[in-house]
Scaffold this active site. Structure first.
Site, PDB file in Angstrom:
ATOM      1  N   LYS A  11      47.152 -47.619  17.283  1.00 44.55           N
ATOM      2  CA  LYS A  11      47.274 -47.278  15.861  1.00 44.55           C
ATOM      3  C   LYS A  11      48.243 -46.102  15.678  1.00 44.55           C
ATOM      4  O   LYS A  11      48.634 -45.435  16.653  1.00 44.55           O
ATOM      5  CB  LYS A  11      45.890 -46.911  15.315  1.00 44.55           C
ATOM      6  CG  LYS A  11      44.851 -48.045  15.364  1.00 44.55           C
ATOM      7  CD  LYS A  11      43.596 -47.585  14.628  1.00 44.55           C
ATOM      8  CE  LYS A  11      42.422 -48.491  14.833  1.00 44.55           C
ATOM      9  NZ  LYS A  11      41.239 -48.030  14.072  1.00 44.55           N
ATOM     10  N   TYR A  51      42.626 -56.192   8.036  1.00 47.71           N
ATOM     11  CA  TYR A  51      41.307 -55.595   7.841  1.00 47.71           C
ATOM     12  C   TYR A  51      40.514 -56.296   6.727  1.00 47.71           C
ATOM     13  O   TYR A  51      39.627 -55.677   6.130  1.00 47.71           O
ATOM     14  CB  TYR A  51      41.453 -54.107   7.526  1.00 47.71           C
ATOM     15  CG  TYR A  51      41.690 -53.246   8.761  1.00 47.71           C
ATOM     16  CD1 TYR A  51      40.811 -53.277   9.850  1.00 47.71           C
ATOM     17  CD2 TYR A  51      42.773 -52.371   8.826  1.00 47.71           C
ATOM     18  CE1 TYR A  51      41.019 -52.480  10.968  1.00 47.71           C
ATOM     19  CE2 TYR A  51      42.983 -51.568   9.951  1.00 47.71           C
ATOM     20  CZ  TYR A  51      42.094 -51.629  11.010  1.00 47.71           C
ATOM     21  OH  TYR A  51      42.284 -50.825  12.125  1.00 47.71           O
ATOM     22  N   PHE A  59      35.820 -47.288   2.399  1.00 45.89           N
ATOM     23  CA  PHE A  59      36.937 -46.745   3.183  1.00 45.89           C
ATOM     24  C   PHE A  59      38.112 -47.711   3.311  1.00 45.89           C
ATOM     25  O   PHE A  59      39.084 -47.414   4.000  1.00 45.89           O
ATOM     26  CB  PHE A  59      36.448 -46.307   4.569  1.00 45.89           C
ATOM     27  CG  PHE A  59      35.832 -47.413   5.407  1.00 45.89           C
ATOM     28  CD1 PHE A  59      36.611 -48.218   6.226  1.00 45.89           C
ATOM     29  CD2 PHE A  59      34.455 -47.636   5.368  1.00 45.89           C
ATOM     30  CE1 PHE A  59      36.050 -49.223   7.000  1.00 45.89           C
ATOM     31  CE2 PHE A  59      33.878 -48.649   6.139  1.00 45.89           C
ATOM     32  CZ  PHE A  59      34.681 -49.441   6.954  1.00 45.89           C
ATOM     33  N   ARG A  87      37.158 -54.284  24.432  1.00 43.01           N
ATOM     34  CA  ARG A  87      36.262 -53.526  23.535  1.00 43.01           C
ATOM     35  C   ARG A  87      35.485 -52.462  24.320  1.00 43.01           C
ATOM     36  O   ARG A  87      35.313 -51.332  23.856  1.00 43.01           O
ATOM     37  CB  ARG A  87      35.271 -54.473  22.835  1.00 43.01           C
ATOM     38  CG  ARG A  87      35.887 -55.436  21.853  1.00 43.01           C
ATOM     39  CD  ARG A  87      36.240 -54.843  20.522  1.00 43.01           C
ATOM     40  NE  ARG A  87      35.110 -54.299  19.809  1.00 43.01           N
ATOM     41  CZ  ARG A  87      35.189 -53.820  18.561  1.00 43.01           C
ATOM     42  NH1 ARG A  87      36.364 -53.815  17.916  1.00 43.01           N
ATOM     43  NH2 ARG A  87      34.140 -53.327  17.963  1.00 43.01           N
ATOM     44  N   THR A  93      33.115 -47.411  18.106  1.00 47.19           N
ATOM     45  CA  THR A  93      33.984 -47.216  16.939  1.00 47.19           C
ATOM     46  C   THR A  93      34.080 -45.739  16.558  1.00 47.19           C
ATOM     47  O   THR A  93      35.177 -45.225  16.304  1.00 47.19           O
ATOM     48  CB  THR A  93      33.441 -48.032  15.745  1.00 47.19           C
ATOM     49  OG1 THR A  93      33.408 -49.413  16.114  1.00 47.19           O
ATOM     50  CG2 THR A  93      34.296 -47.837  14.513  1.00 47.19           C
ATOM     51  N   ASN A 114      40.901 -43.274  15.414  1.00 48.42           N
ATOM     52  CA  ASN A 114      40.291 -43.567  16.715  1.00 48.42           C
ATOM     53  C   ASN A 114      41.227 -44.363  17.630  1.00 48.42           C
ATOM     54  O   ASN A 114      40.786 -45.136  18.472  1.00 48.42           O
ATOM     55  CB  ASN A 114      38.922 -44.243  16.533  1.00 48.42           C
ATOM     56  CG  ASN A 114      39.017 -45.526  15.738  1.00 48.42           C
ATOM     57  OD1 ASN A 114      40.106 -45.973  15.383  1.00 48.42           O
ATOM     58  ND2 ASN A 114      37.882 -46.141  15.474  1.00 48.42           N
ATOM     59  N   HIS A 117      42.845 -50.387  18.225  1.00 51.95           N
ATOM     60  CA  HIS A 117      42.107 -51.529  17.675  1.00 51.95           C
ATOM     61  C   HIS A 117      42.017 -52.612  18.734  1.00 51.95           C
ATOM     62  O   HIS A 117      42.965 -52.821  19.486  1.00 51.95           O
ATOM     63  CB  HIS A 117      42.848 -52.097  16.448  1.00 51.95           C
ATOM     64  CG  HIS A 117      42.320 -53.447  16.023  1.00 51.95           C
ATOM     65  ND1 HIS A 117      41.246 -53.589  15.178  1.00 51.95           N
ATOM     66  CD2 HIS A 117      42.684 -54.705  16.386  1.00 51.95           C
ATOM     67  CE1 HIS A 117      40.983 -54.890  15.022  1.00 51.95           C
ATOM     68  NE2 HIS A 117      41.845 -55.584  15.743  1.00 51.95           N
ATOM     69  N   GLU A 128      43.870 -62.619  14.355  1.00 53.24           N
ATOM     70  CA  GLU A 128      44.693 -61.415  14.419  1.00 53.24           C
ATOM     71  C   GLU A 128      45.955 -61.630  15.256  1.00 53.24           C
ATOM     72  O   GLU A 128      47.022 -61.106  14.927  1.00 53.24           O
ATOM     73  CB  GLU A 128      43.861 -60.258  14.985  1.00 53.24           C
ATOM     74  CG  GLU A 128      42.719 -59.857  14.050  1.00 53.24           C
ATOM     75  CD  GLU A 128      41.732 -58.876  14.680  1.00 53.24           C
ATOM     76  OE1 GLU A 128      41.936 -58.467  15.837  1.00 53.24           O
ATOM     77  OE2 GLU A 128      40.756 -58.521  14.001  1.00 53.24           O
TER      78      GLU A 128
HETATM   79  P1  IDP Z   1      36.360 -51.250  15.280  1.00 54.23           P
HETATM   80  O1  IDP Z   1      37.746 -50.679  15.122  1.00 54.23           O
HETATM   81  O2  IDP Z   1      35.608 -50.572  16.392  1.00 54.23           O
HETATM   82  O3  IDP Z   1      36.346 -52.756  15.400  1.00 54.23           O
HETATM   83  P2  IDP Z   1      35.407 -51.620  12.556  1.00 54.23           P
HETATM   84  O4  IDP Z   1      33.983 -51.554  12.133  1.00 54.23           O
HETATM   85  O5  IDP Z   1      36.055 -52.979  12.602  1.00 54.23           O
HETATM   86  O6  IDP Z   1      35.539 -50.889  13.970  1.00 54.23           O
HETATM   87  O7  IDP Z   1      36.240 -50.681  11.564  1.00 54.23           O
HETATM   88  C1  IDP Z   1      37.639 -50.700  11.571  1.00 54.23           C
HETATM   89  C2  IDP Z   1      38.138 -49.272  11.551  1.00 54.23           C
HETATM   90  O8  IDP Z   1      37.757 -48.692  10.310  1.00 54.23           O
HETATM   91  C3  IDP Z   1      37.487 -48.378  12.608  1.00 54.23           C
HETATM   92  O9  IDP Z   1      38.185 -48.428  13.831  1.00 54.23           O
HETATM   93  C4  IDP Z   1      37.536 -47.010  11.963  1.00 54.23           C
HETATM   94  O10 IDP Z   1      38.794 -46.375  12.199  1.00 54.23           O
HETATM   95  C5  IDP Z   1      37.432 -47.327  10.487  1.00 54.23           C
HETATM   96  N1  IDP Z   1      36.083 -47.146   9.978  1.00 54.23           N
HETATM   97  C6  IDP Z   1      34.976 -47.862  10.292  1.00 54.23           C
HETATM   98  N2  IDP Z   1      33.900 -47.441   9.625  1.00 54.23           N
HETATM   99  C7  IDP Z   1      34.324 -46.401   8.862  1.00 54.23           C
HETATM  100  C8  IDP Z   1      33.654 -45.518   7.931  1.00 54.23           C
HETATM  101  O11 IDP Z   1      32.453 -45.609   7.674  1.00 54.23           O
HETATM  102  N3  IDP Z   1      34.438 -44.570   7.332  1.00 54.23           N
HETATM  103  C9  IDP Z   1      35.765 -44.436   7.600  1.00 54.23           C
HETATM  104  N4  IDP Z   1      36.420 -45.250   8.458  1.00 54.23           N
HETATM  105  C10 IDP Z   1      35.710 -46.213   9.090  1.00 54.23           C
HETATM  106 MG    MG Z   2      36.822 -54.197  14.046  1.00 56.21          MG
END
Ligand code: IDP
Ligand code: MG
Length: 138
Positions: A11, A51, A59, A87, A93, A114, A117, A128
């Site tokens: 990212k 997304y 968010f 993963r 996450t 973070n 992805h 994707e």
């Molecule tokens: P993942 O990246 O581990 O698959 P997802 O639940 O698919 O996690 O969420 C996508 C991205 O959205 C996450 O990597 C994180 O950066 C962001 N994200 C997830 N939950 C939240 C939240 O509650 N607040 C702000 N950002 C979030």
């Molecule tokens: Mg995800």
């Protein structure tokens, strides 16, 4: 046991911090095979599509703004159980919950930044990969 291909994105925060090589090297050293690589700036439209599962969440707007805030490195990575292996190597996450030794556990502290992805299922990987590698893989 099944060979799979998954989508990894370094990212914009990972790119800004110069972690692209480190992240690719971890997957290569694990034994996964690089099948595609593309450096691109994600458009808002592509970010919303990528997304889509998060549409409607509070968010979502910030998430799309963030993924389109700078270049990303898209990688297609193949190997035995590649989807779950990637993963696991990424970590939880929320980096505050990510184990040391994982990418997020070693390099991140913020949920919204973070680093990486990875597709979360076979269906997500297929969808994707088609978004980021519309011409297919080598
Ligand atoms: P993942 O990246 O581990 O698959 P997802 O639940 O698919 O996690 O969420 C996508 C991205 O959205 C996450 O990597 C994180 O950066 C962001 N994200 C997830 N939950 C939240 C939240 O509650 N607040 C702000 N950002 C979030
Ligand atoms: Mg995800």
């Amino acid at each position: 046991m099944a060979r799979e291909t998954t989508l990894v994105l370094v990212k914009p925060d990972g790119m800004r911090r110069g972690l692209a090589g480190e992240i690719l090297a971890r997957f290569e050293r694990r034994g996964l095979e690089l099948r595609g690589a593309r450096l691109l700036k994600v458009s808002k439209a592509l970010g919303r599509e990528h997304y889509a599962e998060h549409k409607g969440k509070p968010f979502f707007g910030d998430l799309v703004d963030f993924i389109s805030s700078g270049p990303v490195l898209a990688l297609a990575v193949s190997g035995e159980s590649a989807i779950s292996v990637v993963r696991t190597m990424m970590g939880a996450t929320n980096p505050l919950d990510s184990a040391p030794g994982t990418i997020r556990g070693d390099f991140a502290l913020e949920l919204s930044e973070n680093i990486v992805h990875g597709s979360d299922s076979k269906a997500s990987a297929k969808r994707e990969l088609a978004l980021f590698f519309p011409d297919g893989l080598v």
